[in-house]
Design a protein around this motif. Structure first.
Motif, PDB file in Angstrom:
ATOM      1  N   GLY A  16       1.899   0.953  -4.787  1.00 25.20           N
ATOM      2  CA  GLY A  16       1.952   2.336  -5.147  1.00 25.20           C
ATOM      3  C   GLY A  16       0.739   2.780  -5.732  1.00 25.20           C
ATOM      4  N   THR A  41      -2.593   8.812  -8.798  1.00 23.89           N
ATOM      5  CA  THR A  41      -3.793   9.552  -8.675  1.00 23.89           C
ATOM      6  C   THR A  41      -3.674  11.076  -9.479  1.00 23.89           C
ATOM      7  OG1 THR A  41      -3.454  10.612  -6.524  1.00 23.89           O
ATOM      8  CG2 THR A  41      -5.003   8.597  -6.835  1.00 23.89           C
ATOM      9  N   HIS A  98      -3.696  15.331  -8.409  1.00 23.62           N
ATOM     10  CA  HIS A  98      -3.735  15.763  -7.146  1.00 23.62           C
ATOM     11  C   HIS A  98      -2.502  16.247  -6.745  1.00 23.62           C
ATOM     12  CE1 HIS A  98      -7.504  14.006  -5.956  1.00 23.62           C
ATOM     13  NE2 HIS A  98      -7.637  13.210  -6.946  1.00 23.62           N
ATOM     14  N   SER A 128       1.290  17.103  -5.324  1.00 21.99           N
ATOM     15  CA  SER A 128       2.252  16.285  -4.805  1.00 21.99           C
ATOM     16  C   SER A 128       1.899  14.987  -4.336  1.00 21.99           C
ATOM     17  CB  SER A 128       2.780  17.246  -3.651  1.00 21.99           C
ATOM     18  OG  SER A 128       1.705  17.132  -2.622  1.00 21.99           O
ATOM     19  N   ASP A 129       0.506  14.625  -4.199  1.00 20.49           N
ATOM     20  CA  ASP A 129      -0.165  13.469  -4.076  1.00 20.49           C
ATOM     21  C   ASP A 129      -0.333  12.584  -4.998  1.00 20.49           C
ATOM     22  OD1 ASP A 129       0.362  13.564  -1.220  1.00 20.49           O
ATOM     23  OD2 ASP A 129      -1.763  14.689  -1.082  1.00 20.49           O
ATOM     24  N   THR A 130       0.032  13.318  -6.356  1.00 19.63           N
ATOM     25  CA  THR A 130      -0.257  12.200  -7.556  1.00 19.63           C
ATOM     26  C   THR A 130       0.385  10.915  -7.508  1.00 19.63           C
ATOM     27  OG1 THR A 130      -0.632  14.430  -9.078  1.00 19.63           O
ATOM     28  CG2 THR A 130      -0.002  12.296 -10.004  1.00 19.63           C
ATOM     29  N   LYS A 131       1.391  10.782  -7.059  1.00 22.50           N
ATOM     30  CA  LYS A 131       2.070   9.349  -7.044  1.00 22.50           C
ATOM     31  C   LYS A 131       2.535   9.252  -5.560  1.00 22.50           C
ATOM     32  CE  LYS A 131       5.465   6.524  -9.162  1.00 22.50           C
ATOM     33  NZ  LYS A 131       6.541   6.133 -10.441  1.00 22.50           N
ATOM     34  N   ARG A 132       1.971   8.346  -4.928  1.00 15.33           N
ATOM     35  CA  ARG A 132       2.476   7.889  -3.654  1.00 15.33           C
ATOM     36  C   ARG A 132       3.094   6.512  -3.624  1.00 15.33           C
ATOM     37  NH1 ARG A 132      -2.187   8.357   0.593  1.00 15.33           N
ATOM     38  NH2 ARG A 132      -0.264   7.977   1.921  1.00 15.33           N
ATOM     39  N   LEU A 133       4.474   6.583  -3.082  1.00 11.40           N
ATOM     40  CA  LEU A 133       5.336   5.081  -2.927  1.00 11.40           C
ATOM     41  C   LEU A 133       5.043   4.561  -1.853  1.00 11.40           C
ATOM     42  CD1 LEU A 133       8.432   6.381  -4.696  1.00 11.40           C
ATOM     43  CD2 LEU A 133       6.343   5.520  -5.709  1.00 11.40           C
ATOM     44  N   LEU A 134       4.116   3.558  -1.542  1.00 13.17           N
ATOM     45  CA  LEU A 134       3.704   3.372  -0.246  1.00 13.17           C
ATOM     46  C   LEU A 134       4.428   2.271   0.278  1.00 13.17           C
ATOM     47  CD1 LEU A 134      -0.150   2.747  -0.967  1.00 13.17           C
ATOM     48  CD2 LEU A 134       0.792   4.417  -0.012  1.00 13.17           C
ATOM     49  N   GLU A 138       7.528   2.845   0.544  1.00 11.29           N
ATOM     50  CA  GLU A 138       8.608   3.832   1.161  1.00 11.29           C
ATOM     51  C   GLU A 138       8.267   3.981   2.797  1.00 11.29           C
ATOM     52  OE1 GLU A 138       8.898   7.658  -0.557  1.00 11.29           O
ATOM     53  OE2 GLU A 138      10.419   6.709  -2.237  1.00 11.29           O
ATOM     54  N   GLU A 139       6.867   3.322   2.945  1.00  6.97           N
ATOM     55  CA  GLU A 139       6.323   3.509   4.478  1.00  6.97           C
ATOM     56  C   GLU A 139       6.876   2.192   5.217  1.00  6.97           C
ATOM     57  OE1 GLU A 139       2.221   4.367   4.564  1.00  6.97           O
ATOM     58  OE2 GLU A 139       2.708   6.173   3.000  1.00  6.97           O
TER      59      GLU A 139
END
Length: 314
Positions: A168, A171, A174, A176-182, A184-185
């Protein structure tokens, strides 16, 4: 070579050790309501500025050399010059770990030393983005970074946390990109294996291990943490036991996801396959398995390359 020659001269002809000590004292002097203490700080500040002026008068880029001498020892200065010579540009980001980097892993108060926080603040004020990369949870790291650096810096848009070993990214600033759950990809089959591990990891642990560890509250990774003081003999012992157990459990879950069928040429024991795969990939894991007399007979080359990972012991 001219810049190297100037650095040699700087560190040979000037008392840079005292200069750095004065700079540290002036920068880190705690706020106190004492006339005597403030006079002492002023004397140190005046001495620091006088020494810097002496250096400034001896070099064409005197101000730069004075700041280098006040903040870097000889080895650090020459390493920085080597990097500049190799890449031809300034540092454009500061990327660093937490434990054994920002703080000692033996600390239990979650605090980063004040002098380290000061350096991070200086990097931020000079326009260098800060990226924290850690295997810890987001909430843990975010909490003590805000406590140490302040909410404004952490949410400045120039600060990020890559957490849980890259699953994860946080940032702030930023949208909607503040938290990215990588995670999930990842392929659904891989995520299903992690779900299986998480549901079984405590329930199926040997009794001796079950009472010595707890499951860390991660968003995705599966991490067992010892219930003993960090660095103690009991903690190190239970971490080694947990590593072997997790590898065996991982192998079992992978095999179950493939209906228990081993890949061509792989060991029939899925735990042995997982041990062999990760021992080949990581010398530290290989050393633990050897120490625990748990090194598998199967060769890593015989293990299916599709074996998945991401469990951890901390």
């Amino acid at each position: 070579m001219e810049r190297y020659d100037l650095l040699y001269r700087l560190y040979e002809e000037f008392d840079v050790t005292t200069l750095r000590e004065l700079q540290d004292f002036v920068d880190l002097f705690p706020p106190v309501d004492s006339r005597v203490a403030l006079d002492y700080w002023q004397d140190a500040h005046d001495d620091l500025e006088a020494r810097k002026r002496e250096i400034q008068g001896e070099f064409a880029a005197g101000e730069t050399f004075a700041e280098v001498a006040a903040r870097a020892d000889r080895e650090s200065a020459f390493t920085a010059q080597d990097l500049l010579s190799a890449y031809g540009r300034r540092v454009n980001a500061l990327v660093l770990d937490v434990d054994e980097t920002l703080r000692s892993a033996g600390r239990t108060d979650n605090e980063i030393p004040r002098e380290v926080l000061h350096v991070l603040t200086e990097f931020h004020e000079s326009g260098v983005p800060i990226v924290i990369c850690t295997g810890q949870t987001l909430e843990n790291v975010k909490g003590f970074m805000i406590q140490g650096l302040g909410n404004e810096l952490v949410h400045s848009g120039e600060f990020a946390i890559v957490y849980e070993a890259g699953t994860g990214v946080f940032t702030p600033g930023h949208g909607s990109d503040t938290k990215r759950l990588l995670y999930e990809e990842l392929d659904p089959d891989v995520r299903a294996i992690f779900d299986d591990i998480r549901s079984r990891v405590i329930r199926e642990a040997p009794e001796s291990l079950r009472h010595g560890v707890h499951l860390q509250g991660n968003e995705f990774n599966v991490t067992l943490k010892p219930n003993f003081d960090v660095g103690s003999d009991r903690a190190e012992s239970v971490v080694d036991d947990a590593l072997v157990y997790l590898l065996d459990l991982l192998g079992s879950c992978v095999a179950a996801s493939h209906d228990g069928v081993a890949a061509d040429g792989a060991a029939t024991d899925p735990g042995a396959s997982a041990r062999a795969y990760y021992a080949d990939a990581d010398p530290e894991i290989a050393a633990v398995l050897d120490r625990m007399d748990a090194t598998p007979a199967v060769a890593a080359a015989d293990v299916a390359a599709a074996t998945v990972g991401g469990t951890g012991t901390r």
